[in-house]
Design a protein around this motif. Structure first.
Motif, PDB file in Angstrom:
ATOM      1  N   HIS B  43     -22.477  32.582 -43.467  1.00 22.98           N
ATOM      2  CA  HIS B  43     -22.323  32.813 -42.031  1.00 22.98           C
ATOM      3  C   HIS B  43     -22.513  34.286 -41.709  1.00 22.98           C
ATOM      4  CE1 HIS B  43     -18.203  32.978 -43.813  1.00 22.98           C
ATOM      5  NE2 HIS B  43     -18.155  34.107 -43.124  1.00 22.98           N
ATOM      6  N   TYR B  44     -22.956  34.531 -40.474  1.00 26.40           N
ATOM      7  CA  TYR B  44     -23.245  35.896 -40.039  1.00 26.40           C
ATOM      8  C   TYR B  44     -22.892  36.019 -38.567  1.00 26.40           C
ATOM      9  CZ  TYR B  44     -25.971  40.024 -38.736  1.00 26.40           C
ATOM     10  OH  TYR B  44     -26.351  41.243 -38.241  1.00 26.40           O
ATOM     11  N   TYR B  45     -22.191  37.119 -38.227  1.00 25.05           N
ATOM     12  CA  TYR B  45     -21.846  37.411 -36.834  1.00 25.05           C
ATOM     13  C   TYR B  45     -22.218  38.860 -36.547  1.00 25.05           C
ATOM     14  CZ  TYR B  45     -19.000  38.754 -32.829  1.00 25.05           C
ATOM     15  OH  TYR B  45     -18.584  39.255 -31.612  1.00 25.05           O
ATOM     16  N   VAL B  50     -19.508  45.047 -34.222  1.00 22.62           N
ATOM     17  CA  VAL B  50     -18.928  44.477 -35.444  1.00 22.62           C
ATOM     18  C   VAL B  50     -19.941  43.540 -36.108  1.00 22.62           C
ATOM     19  CG1 VAL B  50     -17.072  43.046 -36.377  1.00 22.62           C
ATOM     20  CG2 VAL B  50     -16.610  44.599 -34.464  1.00 22.62           C
ATOM     21  N   VAL B  52     -20.123  40.715 -39.277  1.00 22.72           N
ATOM     22  CA  VAL B  52     -19.358  39.942 -40.255  1.00 22.72           C
ATOM     23  C   VAL B  52     -20.331  39.022 -40.979  1.00 22.72           C
ATOM     24  CG1 VAL B  52     -17.467  38.308 -40.623  1.00 22.72           C
ATOM     25  CG2 VAL B  52     -17.352  39.914 -38.700  1.00 22.72           C
ATOM     26  N   ASP B  76     -15.047  36.799 -45.704  1.00 19.22           N
ATOM     27  CA  ASP B  76     -15.707  37.589 -44.661  1.00 19.22           C
ATOM     28  C   ASP B  76     -15.839  39.026 -45.135  1.00 19.22           C
ATOM     29  OD1 ASP B  76     -15.939  35.605 -42.677  1.00 19.22           O
ATOM     30  OD2 ASP B  76     -13.899  35.972 -41.953  1.00 19.22           O
ATOM     31  N   ILE B  78     -16.519  42.548 -43.324  1.00 17.47           N
ATOM     32  CA  ILE B  78     -16.543  43.044 -41.946  1.00 17.47           C
ATOM     33  C   ILE B  78     -16.904  44.523 -41.966  1.00 17.47           C
ATOM     34  CG2 ILE B  78     -15.170  43.303 -39.832  1.00 17.47           C
ATOM     35  CD1 ILE B  78     -13.227  41.195 -41.400  1.00 17.47           C
ATOM     36  N   SER B 338     -27.813  26.833 -37.999  1.00 16.70           N
ATOM     37  CA  SER B 338     -27.408  26.907 -36.595  1.00 16.70           C
ATOM     38  C   SER B 338     -27.472  28.348 -36.112  1.00 16.70           C
ATOM     39  CB  SER B 338     -25.992  26.369 -36.405  1.00 16.70           C
ATOM     40  OG  SER B 338     -25.060  27.345 -36.772  1.00 16.70           O
ATOM     41  N   GLU B 340     -26.189  30.696 -32.510  1.00 18.87           N
ATOM     42  CA  GLU B 340     -25.471  30.679 -31.240  1.00 18.87           C
ATOM     43  C   GLU B 340     -25.511  32.076 -30.625  1.00 18.87           C
ATOM     44  OE1 GLU B 340     -21.530  29.133 -31.579  1.00 18.87           O
ATOM     45  OE2 GLU B 340     -21.166  29.170 -29.411  1.00 18.87           O
ATOM     46  N   ILE B 342     -23.716  34.450 -27.619  1.00 13.13           N
ATOM     47  CA  ILE B 342     -22.528  34.524 -26.757  1.00 13.13           C
ATOM     48  C   ILE B 342     -22.616  35.786 -25.899  1.00 13.13           C
ATOM     49  CG2 ILE B 342     -19.999  34.340 -26.682  1.00 13.13           C
ATOM     50  CD1 ILE B 342     -20.057  33.683 -29.677  1.00 13.13           C
ATOM     51  N   VAL B 369     -24.476  34.499 -33.652  1.00 14.14           N
ATOM     52  CA  VAL B 369     -23.796  33.848 -34.772  1.00 14.14           C
ATOM     53  C   VAL B 369     -24.807  32.956 -35.486  1.00 14.14           C
ATOM     54  CG1 VAL B 369     -21.822  32.439 -35.481  1.00 14.14           C
ATOM     55  CG2 VAL B 369     -21.690  33.765 -33.363  1.00 14.14           C
ATOM     56  N   GLN B 371     -25.354  30.361 -38.943  1.00 12.74           N
ATOM     57  CA  GLN B 371     -24.721  29.635 -40.042  1.00 12.74           C
ATOM     58  C   GLN B 371     -25.787  28.817 -40.768  1.00 12.74           C
ATOM     59  OE1 GLN B 371     -21.547  28.427 -36.996  1.00 12.74           O
ATOM     60  NE2 GLN B 371     -20.594  27.805 -38.925  1.00 12.74           N
TER      61      GLN B 371
END
Lengths: 76, 378
Positions: B43-45, B50, B52, B76, B78, B338, B340, B342, B369, B371
């Motif tokens: 996963h990646y944000y 920030v 993550v 995670d 960060i 996936s 996303e 925001i 985001v 995944q």
């Protein structure tokens, strides 16, 4: 508040009393093919849903009544 | 405390009532254990300064037709920091490791689940244990679930070795799922959360009369009680699609009210592809002790953007491809991707990255985001 509890208990007792009568399911087991399809569960992949929910909840004040449980912060 | 006491009483009464009801029901059949599967996810944000990324592994296996155990590891990494933190501290990087062990037991049409989660990062340690029970009734058209979790967190500061505070969290949940027709099901869920202890973020600060105060200058109440109610309905469509519409109402003793609306459209494409499209809108009011810039000092003060007035919307899509069916001892395997987006828009919070440049301009940021995960069912 006391009267609310009495009403609540009365409703529950009524519900328990009614439960002795068998209730005929209006959707028979053989009619649930579509309901059982994985497509009917948007949270079918727990790992995916948990991370998505974590991303939102760490940046919002509200939480609860969701699909995943977890802990930790990761929210600086 | 009277509100907390009333919630406790109501939840205990509700638990007793549903337990009494379940006892009166004698019908057997067909709750089922969760499916045996292994998931591996990356996963990646990226958003608001920030980043993550990390991995998750979930393994679940049933045995003796009555038990299912699972273990999950989530990691995670960060880097960076949000504007609140940047103003008072340097950028940082840290890791968070989360371990979960759980077990499910099924008896007739009653399913029980217990879990324990431990999460550790350099300045936050969390322990959570929980128990859930669900019961199918009325010819399996109705499922009632009850659950409870207890969390015990320790909050620290990387720049202050002697700083250590505690937070306890009690969560009570109840839900009802109902099959309405051959193609529609709906559910309603309620969760009350009581928190007691250090609820601040220790890296935040407040501004009083245009003068930024030091790190940790926020002062929060020591308790918080919140209630969330969610309703959701899912409908199957004959062109191999499904739609889900959900709404959540949230309210707490800090005077925060929040609304969440989400919509999912799922569609099979051929024999092997499954796609999901997500829309979500969220809006909340500020806590009654929040201000971007206080005129004078108060007993309770917060300037954490999570407690301000803001809204966000998100759009996303997920694509799943079934790689194989019935291979060796495996039922099937899927690969899933996936993405996303925001967008956060704040009404009364200004992102200050430098103490010498205090502004009232509303802050906003967007986030991405991603995944990618692989699932095997067996």
């Amino acid at each position: 508040m006391q009267s609310n509890y009495l009403i609540f208990i009365s409703v529950l007792i009524g519900l328990v009393g009614c439960s002795n009568k068998p209730i005929e399911p209006w959707v028979a087991p053989y009619e649930r093919e579509h309901l059982a399809d994985p497509i009917m569960d948007p949270d079918r992949d727990a790992v995916f849903s948990a991370f998505r929910q974590h991303v939102h909840e760490t940046r919002e004040a509200s939480k609860g009544a969701g699909a995943a449980q977890g802990s930790g912060c990761g929210c600086n | 405390m009277a509100v907390i006491s009333d919630i406790f009483k109501l939840v205990i009464l509700l638990c007793c009532g549903v337990a009494l009801y379940l006892f009166a029901q004698g019908v057997a059949v067909s709750a089922s254990l969760p499916e045996d599967r292994t998931d591996i996810q990356y996963h990646y944000y990226d958003g608001g300064g920030v980043e993550v990324d990390g991995a998750t592994v979930l393994v679940r296996k049933s045995f003796a037709q009555k038990f299912s155990v699972y273990g999950k590891y989530h990691q995670d990494s960060i880097t960076g920091a949000s504007p609140d933190v940047l103003a008072g501290a340097s950028r940082y990087s840290e890791d968070r490791d989360e371990y979960t062990l759980g077990a499910s037991y099924i008896h007739d049409n009653t399913l029980m689940n217990a879990f324990y989660t431990y999460s550790d990062e350099s300045d936050y340690e969390a322990n959570t244990a929980g128990f859930d029970i669900s019961h199918d009734m009325f010819g399996d058209l109705t499922t009632v679930s009850l659950g409870f979790s207890y969390g015990d967190d320790t909050i620290m500061r990387v720049d202050a070795p002697n700083f250590e505070e505690d937070l306890r969290r009690y969560q009570y949940r109840v839900s009802l799922s109902q099959i309405l027709t051959k193609k529609i099901k709906a559910s309603v869920s309620y969760e009350a959360t009581v928190e007691d202890g250090f609820l601040n973020n220790p890296y935040r600060f407040v501004i009083i009369g245009n003068v930024p105060q030091g790190l940790g200058s926020e002062v929060y109440p020591g308790t918080r009680t919140s209630q969330a109610t969610r309703i959701q309905a899912t409908k199957y469509w004959d062109f191999k699609a499904a739609t889900t519409l959900g709404y959540r109402y949230f309210r707490d003793t800090w005077d925060i009210t929040a609304h969440t609306v989400d919509f999912t459209y799922s569609q099979y494409l051929g024999e092997r592809w499954l796609t999901d499209f997500y829309l979500r809108y969220y809006t909340q009011d500020a806590a009654d002790f929040y201000s971007n810039n206080f005129a004078v000092a108060r007993n309770y003060m917060a300037r954490d953007k999570e407690l301000s007035t803001f809204d966000n919307y998100s759009v996303g899509a997920k694509v799943s491809y079934r790689i194989f069916d019935e291979y060796s001892r495996f039922n099937n395997g899927t690969i899933n991707l996936s993405a996303e987006y925001i967008d956060y828009e704040y009404d009364d919070y200004s992102g200050i990255e430098d103490f010498s440049q205090i502004t009232d301009d509303p802050y906003s940021f967007d986030a991405a985001v991603l995944q990618l995960f692989f699932s095997v069912r067996y």
